[in-house]
Design a protein around this motif. Structure first.
Motif, PDB file in Angstrom:
ATOM      1  N   THR A 164       0.762  -1.284  -0.080  1.00  0.00           N
ATOM      2  CA  THR A 164      -0.058   0.027  -0.162  1.00  0.00           C
ATOM      3  C   THR A 164       0.990   1.286   0.125  1.00  0.00           C
ATOM      4  OG1 THR A 164      -1.880  -1.327   1.056  1.00  0.00           O
ATOM      5  CG2 THR A 164      -1.863   1.202   1.267  1.00  0.00           C
ATOM      6  N   THR A 165       1.891   1.383   0.814  1.00  0.00           N
ATOM      7  CA  THR A 165       2.755   2.405   0.848  1.00  0.00           C
ATOM      8  C   THR A 165       3.408   2.691  -0.339  1.00  0.00           C
ATOM      9  OG1 THR A 165       2.921   2.035   3.385  1.00  0.00           O
ATOM     10  CG2 THR A 165       4.868   3.398   2.320  1.00  0.00           C
ATOM     11  N   TRP A 166       4.273   1.666  -0.858  1.00  0.00           N
ATOM     12  CA  TRP A 166       4.679   1.690  -2.080  1.00  0.00           C
ATOM     13  C   TRP A 166       3.959   2.077  -3.378  1.00  0.00           C
ATOM     14  CZ3 TRP A 166       9.449   2.398  -3.496  1.00  0.00           C
ATOM     15  CH2 TRP A 166       9.948   2.433  -4.827  1.00  0.00           C
ATOM     16  N   SER A 167       2.524   1.540  -3.209  1.00  0.00           N
ATOM     17  CA  SER A 167       1.709   1.942  -4.379  1.00  0.00           C
ATOM     18  C   SER A 167       1.488   3.459  -4.357  1.00  0.00           C
ATOM     19  CB  SER A 167       0.393   1.163  -4.270  1.00  0.00           C
ATOM     20  OG  SER A 167       0.766   0.048  -4.605  1.00  0.00           O
ATOM     21  N   GLN A 168       1.211   4.050  -3.064  1.00  0.00           N
ATOM     22  CA  GLN A 168       1.095   5.432  -2.978  1.00  0.00           C
ATOM     23  C   GLN A 168       2.205   6.129  -3.368  1.00  0.00           C
ATOM     24  OE1 GLN A 168       0.016   5.551   1.162  1.00  0.00           O
ATOM     25  NE2 GLN A 168      -1.852   4.988   0.821  1.00  0.00           N
ATOM     26  N   ILE A 169       3.379   5.860  -3.022  1.00  0.00           N
ATOM     27  CA  ILE A 169       4.534   6.449  -3.350  1.00  0.00           C
ATOM     28  C   ILE A 169       4.744   6.409  -4.925  1.00  0.00           C
ATOM     29  CG2 ILE A 169       7.147   6.195  -3.476  1.00  0.00           C
ATOM     30  CD1 ILE A 169       7.016   5.451  -0.723  1.00  0.00           C
ATOM     31  N   CYS A 170       4.478   5.293  -5.470  1.00  0.00           N
ATOM     32  CA  CYS A 170       4.493   5.329  -7.222  1.00  0.00           C
ATOM     33  C   CYS A 170       3.241   5.888  -7.741  1.00  0.00           C
ATOM     34  CB  CYS A 170       4.674   3.793  -7.443  1.00  0.00           C
ATOM     35  SG  CYS A 170       6.177   3.045  -7.062  1.00  0.00           S
ATOM     36  N   GLY A 171       2.281   6.448  -7.237  1.00  0.00           N
ATOM     37  CA  GLY A 171       1.210   6.953  -7.787  1.00  0.00           C
ATOM     38  C   GLY A 171       0.199   5.787  -8.513  1.00  0.00           C
ATOM     39  N   LEU A 172       0.177   4.747  -7.813  1.00  0.00           N
ATOM     40  CA  LEU A 172      -0.552   3.539  -8.343  1.00  0.00           C
ATOM     41  C   LEU A 172      -1.947   3.674  -7.421  1.00  0.00           C
ATOM     42  CD1 LEU A 172       1.832   0.807  -8.397  1.00  0.00           C
ATOM     43  CD2 LEU A 172       1.320   2.154 -10.309  1.00  0.00           C
ATOM     44  N   ASP A 173      -2.861   2.965  -8.244  1.00  0.00           N
ATOM     45  CA  ASP A 173      -4.367   2.762  -7.502  1.00  0.00           C
ATOM     46  C   ASP A 173      -4.311   1.556  -6.812  1.00  0.00           C
ATOM     47  OD1 ASP A 173      -5.202   1.133  -9.633  1.00  0.00           O
ATOM     48  OD2 ASP A 173      -6.432   2.659 -10.218  1.00  0.00           O
ATOM     49  N   SER A 174      -5.503   1.162  -6.148  1.00  0.00           N
ATOM     50  CA  SER A 174      -5.621  -0.156  -5.677  1.00  0.00           C
ATOM     51  C   SER A 174      -5.528  -1.435  -6.721  1.00  0.00           C
ATOM     52  CB  SER A 174      -6.862  -0.287  -4.745  1.00  0.00           C
ATOM     53  OG  SER A 174      -8.110  -0.063  -5.463  1.00  0.00           O
ATOM     54  N   ASN A 175      -5.763  -1.129  -7.814  1.00  0.00           N
ATOM     55  CA  ASN A 175      -5.436  -2.097  -9.010  1.00  0.00           C
ATOM     56  C   ASN A 175      -4.107  -2.285  -9.494  1.00  0.00           C
ATOM     57  OD1 ASN A 175      -8.265  -2.936  -8.715  1.00  0.00           O
ATOM     58  ND2 ASN A 175      -8.728  -1.054  -9.966  1.00  0.00           N
ATOM     59  N   GLY A 176      -3.367  -1.378  -9.122  1.00  0.00           N
ATOM     60  CA  GLY A 176      -1.754  -1.205  -9.591  1.00  0.00           C
ATOM     61  C   GLY A 176      -1.703  -0.665 -10.806  1.00  0.00           C
ATOM     62  N   THR A 177      -2.592   0.296 -11.204  1.00  0.00           N
ATOM     63  CA  THR A 177      -2.521   1.117 -12.317  1.00  0.00           C
ATOM     64  C   THR A 177      -2.356   2.258 -11.838  1.00  0.00           C
ATOM     65  OG1 THR A 177      -5.010   1.334 -12.497  1.00  0.00           O
ATOM     66  CG2 THR A 177      -3.865  -0.486 -13.561  1.00  0.00           C
ATOM     67  N   ARG A 178      -1.568   3.056 -12.736  1.00  0.00           N
ATOM     68  CA  ARG A 178      -1.294   4.485 -12.492  1.00  0.00           C
ATOM     69  C   ARG A 178      -2.637   5.341 -12.264  1.00  0.00           C
ATOM     70  NH1 ARG A 178       4.076   6.438 -14.773  1.00  0.00           N
ATOM     71  NH2 ARG A 178       3.238   8.285 -14.044  1.00  0.00           N
ATOM     72  N   ALA A 179      -2.597   5.896 -11.295  1.00  0.00           N
ATOM     73  CA  ALA A 179      -3.739   6.761 -10.892  1.00  0.00           C
ATOM     74  C   ALA A 179      -4.000   8.108 -11.684  1.00  0.00           C
ATOM     75  CB  ALA A 179      -3.796   7.304  -9.311  1.00  0.00           C
ATOM     76  N   ASP A 180      -2.818   8.409 -12.108  1.00  0.00           N
ATOM     77  CA  ASP A 180      -2.836   9.644 -13.020  1.00  0.00           C
ATOM     78  C   ASP A 180      -3.295   9.504 -14.767  1.00  0.00           C
ATOM     79  OD1 ASP A 180      -0.535   8.619 -14.014  1.00  0.00           O
ATOM     80  OD2 ASP A 180       0.753   9.910 -13.467  1.00  0.00           O
ATOM     81  N   GLY A 181      -3.488   8.301 -15.049  1.00  0.00           N
ATOM     82  CA  GLY A 181      -3.959   7.826 -16.206  1.00  0.00           C
ATOM     83  C   GLY A 181      -2.803   7.711 -17.385  1.00  0.00           C
ATOM     84  N   GLU A 182      -1.473   7.458 -16.754  1.00  0.00           N
ATOM     85  CA  GLU A 182      -0.411   7.155 -17.583  1.00  0.00           C
ATOM     86  C   GLU A 182      -0.606   6.031 -18.254  1.00  0.00           C
ATOM     87  OE1 GLU A 182       2.508   9.243 -18.518  1.00  0.00           O
ATOM     88  OE2 GLU A 182       1.489  11.054 -17.633  1.00  0.00           O
ATOM     89  N   ASP A 183      -1.072   5.002 -17.557  1.00  0.00           N
ATOM     90  CA  ASP A 183      -1.282   3.544 -18.021  1.00  0.00           C
ATOM     91  C   ASP A 183      -2.000   3.653 -19.464  1.00  0.00           C
ATOM     92  OD1 ASP A 183       0.335   2.403 -16.379  1.00  0.00           O
ATOM     93  OD2 ASP A 183      -1.431   1.636 -15.037  1.00  0.00           O
ATOM     94  N   ASP A 184      -3.175   4.541 -19.345  1.00  0.00           N
ATOM     95  CA  ASP A 184      -3.915   4.409 -20.523  1.00  0.00           C
ATOM     96  C   ASP A 184      -3.074   5.149 -21.805  1.00  0.00           C
ATOM     97  OD1 ASP A 184      -6.142   3.724 -19.045  1.00  0.00           O
ATOM     98  OD2 ASP A 184      -6.811   5.668 -18.553  1.00  0.00           O
ATOM     99  N   GLN A 185      -2.304   6.037 -21.436  1.00  0.00           N
ATOM    100  CA  GLN A 185      -1.679   6.805 -22.636  1.00  0.00           C
ATOM    101  C   GLN A 185      -0.793   5.770 -23.244  1.00  0.00           C
ATOM    102  OE1 GLN A 185       0.500  10.311 -21.553  1.00  0.00           O
ATOM    103  NE2 GLN A 185       1.568  10.431 -23.211  1.00  0.00           N
TER     104      GLN A 185
END
Length: 122
Positions: A85-106
């Motif tokens: 959880t801590t690492w995901s927050q640091i990396c900007g990932l949501d609970s599914n492990g995808t980028r919360a900022d939409g970078e994965d979609d791009q």
């Protein structure tokens, strides 16, 4: 004097240790080596006498874990979950492990465009 990292070269119980990796050409500095109680090296066979530092670090840790399974210090599942959880927050990932900022979609869209480009044979 350094000894090979083989069975019997690491004391039991395992003391606190630091993994210091030197440069390929010069190794670790004399100052660092003077602070060490013990130094070890990975025995090498054949023509190769040096390794990339990342490869050497991975090989060293694997050999250490093989020789001293108790040094793995596996985490309890609750501690692992908290760390994820801590690492995901640091990396900007949501609970599914995808980028919360939409970078994965791009990145996914760019990959699709590349795949189409590749299918066209260009």
């Amino acid at each position: 004097m350094a000894v090979p990292l083989v069975a019997g070269s690491i004391p039991t119980p395992l003391p606190k240790l630091a993994l210091v990796m030197g440069t390929e050409s010069d190794g670790a500095s004399d100052e660092i080596l003077a602070l060490a109680d013990k130094t070890v090296y990975l025995p090498m066979y054949g023509l190769t006498q040096s390794l990339n530092v990342a490869v050497a670090a991975g090989m060293f840790l694997q050999r250490l874990f093989d020789l001293h399974p108790d040094c793995r210090n596996d985490l309890e599942s609750e501690a692992k979950a908290q760390l994820r959880t801590t690492w995901s927050q640091i990396c900007g990932l949501d609970s599914n492990g995808t980028r919360a900022d939409g970078e994965d979609d791009q990145e996914e869209e760019e990959q699709k465009q590349f795949d189409v480009f590749r299918e066209d044979g260009a």
